[in-house]
Design a protein around this motif. Structure first.
Motif, short mmCIF file in Angstrom:
data_model
loop_
_atom_site.label_atom_id
_atom_site.label_comp_id
_atom_site.label_asym_id
_atom_site.label_seq_id
_atom_site.Cartn_x
_atom_site.Cartn_y
_atom_site.Cartn_z
N ALA A 33 14.16 -3.72 7.68
CA ALA A 33 14.49 -2.58 8.54
C ALA A 33 15.69 -1.85 7.96
O ALA A 33 16.46 -2.41 7.18
N LYS A 52 17.96 15.51 8.71
CA LYS A 52 17.27 14.37 9.33
C LYS A 52 17.10 13.27 8.30
O LYS A 52 16.90 13.55 7.11
N VAL A 53 17.15 12.03 8.76
CA VAL A 53 16.94 10.88 7.88
C VAL A 53 15.73 10.10 8.36
O VAL A 53 15.54 9.92 9.56
N PHE A 54 14.94 9.64 7.40
CA PHE A 54 13.77 8.82 7.72
C PHE A 54 13.76 7.65 6.74
O PHE A 54 13.60 7.84 5.54
N VAL A 55 13.95 6.43 7.26
CA VAL A 55 13.95 5.22 6.44
C VAL A 55 12.61 4.53 6.63
O VAL A 55 12.26 4.16 7.75
N HIS A 56 11.87 4.37 5.55
CA HIS A 56 10.52 3.79 5.70
C HIS A 56 10.08 3.11 4.41
O HIS A 56 10.59 3.41 3.33
N TYR A 95 0.85 5.35 0.86
CA TYR A 95 0.11 6.27 1.72
C TYR A 95 0.31 7.71 1.26
O TYR A 95 1.41 8.10 0.85
N TYR A 96 -0.77 8.45 1.36
CA TYR A 96 -0.78 9.85 0.95
C TYR A 96 0.33 10.64 1.65
O TYR A 96 1.03 11.45 1.04
N GLU A 97 0.48 10.36 2.95
CA GLU A 97 1.44 11.11 3.77
C GLU A 97 2.86 11.01 3.21
O GLU A 97 3.65 11.95 3.32
N ASP A 98 3.18 9.86 2.61
CA ASP A 98 4.54 9.64 2.10
C ASP A 98 4.80 10.36 0.78
O ASP A 98 5.93 10.38 0.31
N ARG A 121 0.82 -1.21 0.00
CA ARG A 121 0.00 0.00 0.00
C ARG A 121 0.86 1.26 0.00
O ARG A 121 1.89 1.33 0.66
#
Lengths: 141, 165
Positions: free
Chosen positions: A81, A92-96, A32-35, A30
């Motif tokens: 992960a 900042k880093v964001f791994v997703h 997501y809009y937020e991403d 899926r």
């Protein structure tokens, strides 16, 4: 003649029973809009080649605020992960997971220097991406 | 009532001026990151009925969570002296409030989008790597930051006896 006609009719009837291959899915995970929100106005990333157990250099050129992302996948799915093994000095880093990919987002701190560097280790496989961040070249250069 | 208290805490922490930069000591930054991860997972446990997964997470990382929490607590004591505990409590409350607000903003996407944090955290191969995983999730809200001192820093309290002289 009648037999041949019957065979043709049977073949036509059976055509409807043959399972058609599904159309290629855009993403089986899926989204997501937020991403999708907040991408930097300027964001280019060099080709990424992920090799298990090895380090790979990546160059990111970004500016204008917002995140710039490096997308990688593990056999068509996000990695299990991501570990930030070297944090950036100026952002900042964001791994997703984003759809079928793992996306590594870098967002510079407001007013911070435009160059940076960080590294992310991907699980499983222990591939490490070393990402160098540079500002976009000024127009006309 | 809880909302009012949360707002008051927010005003107390945020109105005192701009937050300082992130932690200069990596071990303290790691502790704040792990604390933010634990807080986010506790919100998911309640909001998304993931209590079993939360319990598994806490069970697996109990030693690391306790150790990192002690580092955060020590930072507040170092920064605020005898008021460290109340500032620590305020920070924990505000962190949960801010993360909860972000979750409400995401609406029905919140549980499925962030619910993967549980499986990701359990996929980390070594317990000692939890800080590196937490650091990659950017879970400290922008309004809060880590190692942010508001108001005057801690000073050595003069002894009451000395003050009376």
């Amino acid at each position: 003649m009648a037999t041949r006609f019957a065979l043709v009719l049977t073949a036509v009837a059976l055509q409807g029973c043959i399972e058609k291959p599904p159309p290629p899915a855009a993403s089986h995970n899926r989204l997501y809009y937020e991403d999708q929100l907040g991408k930097a106005a300027s964001c280019t990333v060099s080709d990424v080649k992920v090799t298990d157990g090895k380090e790979s250099p990546v160059t990111m050129t970004t500016g204008g605020g917002g995140w710039c992302g490096v997308s990688v996948s593990h056999g068509g799915d996000p990695y299990a992960a991501g570990l930030l093994v070297q944090p950036p000095a100026n952002g900042k880093v964001f791994v997703h997971g984003v759809g079928d990919d793992t996306r590594i987002d870098y967002t510079p701190k407001p007013g911070a220097p435009a160059t940076d560097a960080f590294a992310v280790r991907l699980i499983p496989g222990d591939a490490i991406l070393r990402i160098a961040v540079n500002p976009p070249k000024p127009p006309g250069t | 009532m809880k909302r009012i208290i949360g707002c008051l805490l927010s005003l107390n922490l945020l109105a005192a001026g701009p937050a300082l930069a992130d932690c200069t000591i990596p071990a303290e930054q790691a502790a704040f990151d792990v604390g933010a991860l634990k807080s986010e997972l506790s919100i998911l446990a309640i909001a998304c009925s993931n209590q079993n997964q939360y319990n598994q997470f806490v069970e697996r990382y109990r030693t690391e969570l306790v150790a990192e929490d002690q580092v955060v607590n020590a930072w507040f004591n170092k920064s605020y002296g005898r008021n460290g505990r109340s500032h620590y409590d305020s920070y924990i409350t505000l962190l949960a409030n801010e993360q909860s607000n972000v979750g409400q903003h995401e609406g029905s996407d919140f549980c499925p989008r962030l619910g993967v944090l549980f499986s990701e955290a359990m996929a980390v191969p070594d317990l000692k790597l939890l800080p590196e995983y937490a650091a990659a999730k950017n879970l400290i809200p922008a309004a809060l930051t880590s190692c942010a001192v508001e108001g005057p820093p801690a000073r050595a309290e003069p002894h009451r006896a000395a003050r009376k002289k």
